[in-house]
Design a protein around this motif. Structure first.
Motif, PDB file in Angstrom:
ATOM      1  N   GLY A 146       0.780  -1.225   0.000  1.00 55.71           N
ATOM      2  CA  GLY A 146       0.000   0.000   0.000  1.00 55.71           C
ATOM      3  C   GLY A 146       0.816   1.282   0.000  1.00 55.71           C
ATOM      4  O   GLY A 146       0.257   2.370   0.112  1.00 55.71           O
ATOM      5  N   THR A 147       2.129   1.155  -0.129  1.00 56.26           N
ATOM      6  CA  THR A 147       2.995   2.344  -0.139  1.00 56.26           C
ATOM      7  C   THR A 147       4.039   2.177  -1.230  1.00 56.26           C
ATOM      8  O   THR A 147       4.120   1.143  -1.873  1.00 56.26           O
ATOM      9  CB  THR A 147       3.745   2.512   1.200  1.00 56.26           C
ATOM     10  N   ASN A 148       4.858   3.172  -1.398  1.00 61.20           N
ATOM     11  CA  ASN A 148       6.030   3.061  -2.266  1.00 61.20           C
ATOM     12  C   ASN A 148       7.291   3.012  -1.428  1.00 61.20           C
ATOM     13  O   ASN A 148       8.387   3.235  -1.929  1.00 61.20           O
ATOM     14  CB  ASN A 148       6.093   4.232  -3.252  1.00 61.20           C
ATOM     15  N   GLN A 149       7.114   2.732  -0.144  1.00 61.01           N
ATOM     16  CA  GLN A 149       8.234   2.706   0.784  1.00 61.01           C
ATOM     17  C   GLN A 149       8.963   1.366   0.710  1.00 61.01           C
ATOM     18  O   GLN A 149       8.338   0.323   0.540  1.00 61.01           O
ATOM     19  CB  GLN A 149       7.740   2.926   2.218  1.00 61.01           C
ATOM     20  N   PRO A 150      10.288   1.367   0.853  1.00 59.91           N
ATOM     21  CA  PRO A 150      11.019   0.106   0.858  1.00 59.91           C
ATOM     22  C   PRO A 150      10.618  -0.759   2.044  1.00 59.91           C
ATOM     23  O   PRO A 150      10.288  -0.251   3.116  1.00 59.91           O
ATOM     24  CB  PRO A 150      12.489   0.528   0.959  1.00 59.91           C
ATOM     25  N   GLY A 151      10.648  -2.058   1.838  1.00 57.04           N
ATOM     26  CA  GLY A 151      10.347  -2.998   2.904  1.00 57.04           C
ATOM     27  C   GLY A 151      11.572  -3.269   3.761  1.00 57.04           C
ATOM     28  O   GLY A 151      12.604  -2.603   3.641  1.00 57.04           O
ATOM     29  N   MET A 152      11.460  -4.282   4.612  1.00 57.18           N
ATOM     30  CA  MET A 152      12.539  -4.621   5.549  1.00 57.18           C
ATOM     31  C   MET A 152      13.714  -5.316   4.864  1.00 57.18           C
ATOM     32  O   MET A 152      14.818  -5.321   5.383  1.00 57.18           O
ATOM     33  CB  MET A 152      12.001  -5.545   6.648  1.00 57.18           C
TER      34      MET A 152
END
Length: 123
Positions: free
Chosen positions: A37-43
Motif C-alpha cells: 500500500g505504499t512506495n516505501q522500501p520494505g525490511m
C-alpha cells in the motif's frame, strides 16, 4: 536480541554453508521489498538480496496479504508483485531463485472495513 542487517547476513551465510555441507538446501522466507500500500522500501531490499543470493538456494517472497481490514482490496495486485521482484533483482541476475508466495483464497471485508474473513470453498 537486536541484530543488524550485516550480522543477520553473516548468520545466514554460516547457516547456508552448514546446510550445504549436510547436503541440504536453504530457502529463506523474505518480506516484500515494497511495503504493501505504499512506495516505501520494505525490511528486506536489493542489497540484502544481492549479499545472500550466492549462498541461498531460493527465496520465498511473501507476496500475499497486500490488503488488510483498514485498507481492503486485492490480496496481491500483479503490479505490486512485479515491483517487489524487480526491486530485489532489477537486472534479473538471480531471479530464478525467487519463489512467489501466492494466495489461493480471497478475503471478505465488511462495508466499513472491520473484521475480514477468508472466502473458502463452501462460500
Amino acid at each position: 536480541m537486536n541484530l543488524s542487517s550485516r550480522e543477520l547476513v553473516h548468520v545466514i551465510r554460516h547457516l547456508a554453508n552448514a546446510l550445504w555441507e549436510a547436503k541440504l538446501k536453504i530457502v529463506l522466507v523474505i518480506p516484500p521489498a515494497i511495503s504493501a500500500g505504499t512506495n516505501q522500501p520494505g525490511m528486506f531490499g536489493k542489497q540484502d538480496f544481492e549479499q545472500l543470493a550466492p549462498v541461498v538456494d531460493a527465496f520465498s517472497l511473501m507476496t500475499y496479504d497486500f490488503s488488510n481490514q483498514h485498507r481492503p482490496g486485492p490480496n496481491s495486485p500483479i503490479p505490486w508483485i512485479q515491483a517487489c521482484v524487480q526491486t530485489l533483482d532489477p537486472d534479473a541476475v538471480w531471479r530464478s531463485k525467487i519463489l512467489l508466495g501466492l494466495n489461493f483464497y480471497g478475503m471478505d471485508y465488511g462495508i466499513l472495513g472491520g473484521t475480514a474473513e477468508p472466502i473458502v470453498g463452501h462460500r
